[in-house]
Design a protein around this motif. Sequence first.
Motif, PDB file in Angstrom:
ATOM      1  N   UNK A 158       2.330   1.748  -9.595  1.00 20.20           N
ATOM      2  CA  UNK A 158       1.402   2.697  -8.968  1.00 20.20           C
ATOM      3  C   UNK A 158       0.892   2.151  -7.644  1.00 20.20           C
ATOM      4  N   UNK A 159       0.538   0.878  -7.632  1.00 21.72           N
ATOM      5  CA  UNK A 159       0.028   0.280  -6.388  1.00 21.72           C
ATOM      6  C   UNK A 159       1.075   0.366  -5.283  1.00 21.72           C
ATOM      7  N   UNK A 160       2.332   0.047  -5.616  1.00 23.24           N
ATOM      8  CA  UNK A 160       3.364   0.058  -4.587  1.00 23.24           C
ATOM      9  C   UNK A 160       3.660   1.482  -4.131  1.00 23.24           C
ATOM     10  N   UNK A 161       3.660   2.418  -5.067  1.00 29.39           N
ATOM     11  CA  UNK A 161       3.901   3.820  -4.708  1.00 29.39           C
ATOM     12  C   UNK A 161       2.856   4.286  -3.691  1.00 29.39           C
ATOM     13  N   UNK A 162       1.593   4.038  -3.996  1.00 29.51           N
ATOM     14  CA  UNK A 162       0.512   4.485  -3.104  1.00 29.51           C
ATOM     15  C   UNK A 162       0.588   3.769  -1.750  1.00 29.51           C
ATOM     16  N   UNK A 163       0.873   2.475  -1.792  1.00 31.04           N
ATOM     17  CA  UNK A 163       0.889   1.724  -0.533  1.00 31.04           C
ATOM     18  C   UNK A 163       2.107   2.055   0.331  1.00 31.04           C
ATOM     19  N   UNK A 164       3.243   2.331  -0.296  1.00 34.29           N
ATOM     20  CA  UNK A 164       4.411   2.749   0.486  1.00 34.29           C
ATOM     21  C   UNK A 164       4.121   4.108   1.126  1.00 34.29           C
ATOM     22  N   UNK A 165       3.516   4.997   0.355  1.00 38.16           N
ATOM     23  CA  UNK A 165       3.178   6.328   0.902  1.00 38.16           C
ATOM     24  C   UNK A 165       2.262   6.192   2.104  1.00 38.16           C
ATOM     25  N   UNK A 166       1.286   5.306   1.982  1.00 35.78           N
ATOM     26  CA  UNK A 166       0.348   5.088   3.081  1.00 35.78           C
ATOM     27  C   UNK A 166       1.097   4.587   4.312  1.00 35.78           C
ATOM     28  N   UNK A 167       2.066   3.698   4.074  1.00 31.84           N
ATOM     29  CA  UNK A 167       2.832   3.170   5.204  1.00 31.84           C
ATOM     30  C   UNK A 167       3.713   4.224   5.856  1.00 31.84           C
ATOM     31  N   UNK A 168       4.246   5.121   5.052  1.00 31.65           N
ATOM     32  CA  UNK A 168       5.039   6.220   5.634  1.00 31.65           C
ATOM     33  C   UNK A 168       4.134   7.054   6.532  1.00 31.65           C
ATOM     34  N   UNK A 169       2.993   7.417   5.978  1.00 31.74           N
ATOM     35  CA  UNK A 169       2.074   8.284   6.722  1.00 31.74           C
ATOM     36  C   UNK A 169       1.608   7.612   8.008  1.00 31.74           C
ATOM     37  N   UNK A 170       1.465   6.286   7.940  1.00 26.09           N
ATOM     38  CA  UNK A 170       1.006   5.543   9.102  1.00 26.09           C
ATOM     39  C   UNK A 170       2.111   5.443  10.163  1.00 26.09           C
ATOM     40  N   UNK A 171       3.352   5.246   9.690  1.00 24.73           N
ATOM     41  CA  UNK A 171       4.468   5.094  10.613  1.00 24.73           C
ATOM     42  C   UNK A 171       4.856   6.422  11.254  1.00 24.73           C
ATOM     43  N   UNK A 172       4.732   7.500  10.483  1.00 28.76           N
ATOM     44  CA  UNK A 172       5.131   8.808  11.000  1.00 28.76           C
ATOM     45  C   UNK A 172       3.951   9.774  10.899  1.00 28.76           C
ATOM     46  N   UNK A 173       2.984   9.601  11.787  1.00 29.68           N
ATOM     47  CA  UNK A 173       1.752  10.391  11.677  1.00 29.68           C
ATOM     48  C   UNK A 173       1.988  11.901  11.782  1.00 29.68           C
ATOM     49  N   UNK A 174       3.103  12.271  12.394  1.00 28.60           N
ATOM     50  CA  UNK A 174       3.348  13.715  12.562  1.00 28.60           C
ATOM     51  C   UNK A 174       3.954  14.353  11.312  1.00 28.60           C
ATOM     52  N   UNK A 175       4.410  13.509  10.377  1.00 29.95           N
ATOM     53  CA  UNK A 175       4.976  14.075   9.151  1.00 29.95           C
ATOM     54  C   UNK A 175       3.886  14.177   8.088  1.00 29.95           C
ATOM     55  N   UNK A 176       4.177  14.901   7.016  1.00 22.77           N
ATOM     56  CA  UNK A 176       3.195  14.929   5.931  1.00 22.77           C
ATOM     57  C   UNK A 176       3.791  14.382   4.640  1.00 22.77           C
ATOM     58  N   UNK A 177       2.953  13.649   3.925  1.00 20.52           N
ATOM     59  CA  UNK A 177       3.400  12.923   2.741  1.00 20.52           C
ATOM     60  C   UNK A 177       2.510  13.285   1.563  1.00 20.52           C
ATOM     61  N   UNK A 178       3.138  13.476   0.410  1.00 14.53           N
ATOM     62  CA  UNK A 178       2.354  13.712  -0.796  1.00 14.53           C
ATOM     63  C   UNK A 178       2.742  12.673  -1.846  1.00 14.53           C
ATOM     64  N   UNK A 179       1.758  12.230  -2.601  1.00 15.77           N
ATOM     65  CA  UNK A 179       2.025  11.377  -3.759  1.00 15.77           C
ATOM     66  C   UNK A 179       1.720  12.194  -4.998  1.00 15.77           C
ATOM     67  N   UNK A 180       2.683  12.267  -5.907  1.00 15.98           N
ATOM     68  CA  UNK A 180       2.469  12.999  -7.151  1.00 15.98           C
ATOM     69  C   UNK A 180       2.483  12.006  -8.306  1.00 15.98           C
ATOM     70  N   UNK A 181       1.418  11.998  -9.062  1.00 19.65           N
ATOM     71  CA  UNK A 181       1.292  11.072 -10.186  1.00 19.65           C
ATOM     72  C   UNK A 181       1.729  11.791 -11.453  1.00 19.65           C
ATOM     73  N   UNK A 182       2.877  11.388 -11.978  1.00 19.98           N
ATOM     74  CA  UNK A 182       3.420  12.079 -13.153  1.00 19.98           C
ATOM     75  C   UNK A 182       3.413  11.175 -14.377  1.00 19.98           C
ATOM     76  N   UNK A 183       2.587  10.153 -14.339  1.00 20.39           N
ATOM     77  CA  UNK A 183       2.519   9.260 -15.490  1.00 20.39           C
ATOM     78  C   UNK A 183       1.647   9.910 -16.558  1.00 20.39           C
ATOM     79  N   UNK A 184       2.242  10.111 -17.713  1.00 19.55           N
ATOM     80  CA  UNK A 184       1.496  10.720 -18.819  1.00 19.55           C
ATOM     81  C   UNK A 184       1.213   9.644 -19.871  1.00 19.55           C
TER      82      UNK A 184
END
Length: 383
Positions: free
Chosen positions: A149-175
């Motif tokens: 979970x930590x890596x998923x969130x942090x990678x997403x943050x890095x994508x959003x930071x690297x490509x500010x013009x794109x949009x990123x969503x994180x979906x948590x599907x852990x049940x």
Amino acid sequence: MDEKTVLIIDGDAASRKFLTHTLQEQGYAVIQAGSGREGLVFAWRDRPDVIVLDPSLPDLGGDVLIKKLRQDQRTASTPVIALSGIDDTERMNVSLEQGFNEYIVKSGEAIARLLEAIPRLLGIKTEAPRKTGGLQIVFLSAKGGTGTSSLCANVAMNIARTEPESNTVVADMVLPIGSIAPLVGYKGSINLATIADVPSQEMTPAFLRESLPNIGLWRFQLLAGSPDPETANLLQVKRIPHVIEALQAAFDYVLIDLGRSLSRISLPIIQQADMIALIVSTDLGTVTLTKTVLEYLQAQGVDTKKIYPILNRAVGLEGMLKSDAEKILGLDIVTTVPYMGSNFIMANNQNQPIAHKFPHDTATVVLQQMTTTIIDRARNLRS
Ligand SMILES: Nc1ncnc2c1ncn2[C@@H]1O[C@H](COP(=O)(O)OP(=O)(O)OP(=O)(O)O)[C@@H](O)[C@H]1O
Ligand SMILES: [Mg+2]
């Protein structure tokens, strides 16, 4: 492709007609049978490439039919799909054990599933169904507590930071309980279960982009997971494929935390992903389990090229070596995330991205490089 033949065995004339029409439109030749006996005759006489049958036939039951088909060498290995009106997990398991290759419930999604299953069972490489739409990256581990979970969130943050013009969503599907919301500090009431309840026609890209919360420092939008087991029990699991499809239509990057779940729910998500980040920690137990997961995924047709193993030194400095993990897994590990000691937990506890809390830490650099590599690879695999 040369024309493939599908035999439909279904007691209901309307259902037969509809299926025939749909399959013919897709370029299949279709043979129809209205009873089990007729179906058997056609199956052995015409040797169809695939058989689709409703197990509730008036004369021969699905269990008798599959047994006869499997025992005869002419149809022993023909893919047979049960298309059933009975939505029951037990029934499904029994059918798969009896020799059906697939069990699809007659519902709104049945045709889509059928059209996906038939070419797959025939080994026909179809065009990736969603060449357009956001890149889908799933995060998976064989064991809990490996940092998924930590890596998923942090990678997403890095994508959003690297490509500010794109949009990123994180979906948590852990049940049954998601953990990204507490990790990033989201306390609102929108989550996987509430979104799964939204009717299809309302779940437009605009709706998702507007209603999913923006998570401040993290720069992505979040589809929070189930907040508690009770909510998970109420979750309309059947809607999950539709939710993911809608997310892909709405966002450039869709990152999905699947945790350590390998189930009927998560497997199709993994099979459709552009990239699978497989998090491995540096203890022998986890690496060995990961090998099992890896073999399973490969057996399920997941392309090894899509699997991106990440060695995360979550357990401390004394873990095993990368080369030993690679030997066990039979895969090259591109990224090793260093052990961050209490820094990692500190960032997590303060709901902060690592790149924000520790901008000069090695882990920040590693995460950034890994993010770029994952995106580049995922994009290359698409094209
Ligand atoms: N590289 C690392 N260095 C230090 N601590 C780490 C590292 N990676 C993860 N951790 C710690 O390991 C713990 C588990 O992390 P996380 O919740 O992300 O894992 P998970 O695989 O999602 O776990 P779960 O099975 O509970 O979903 C956290 O406390 C996190 O801070
Ligand atoms: Mg987790």
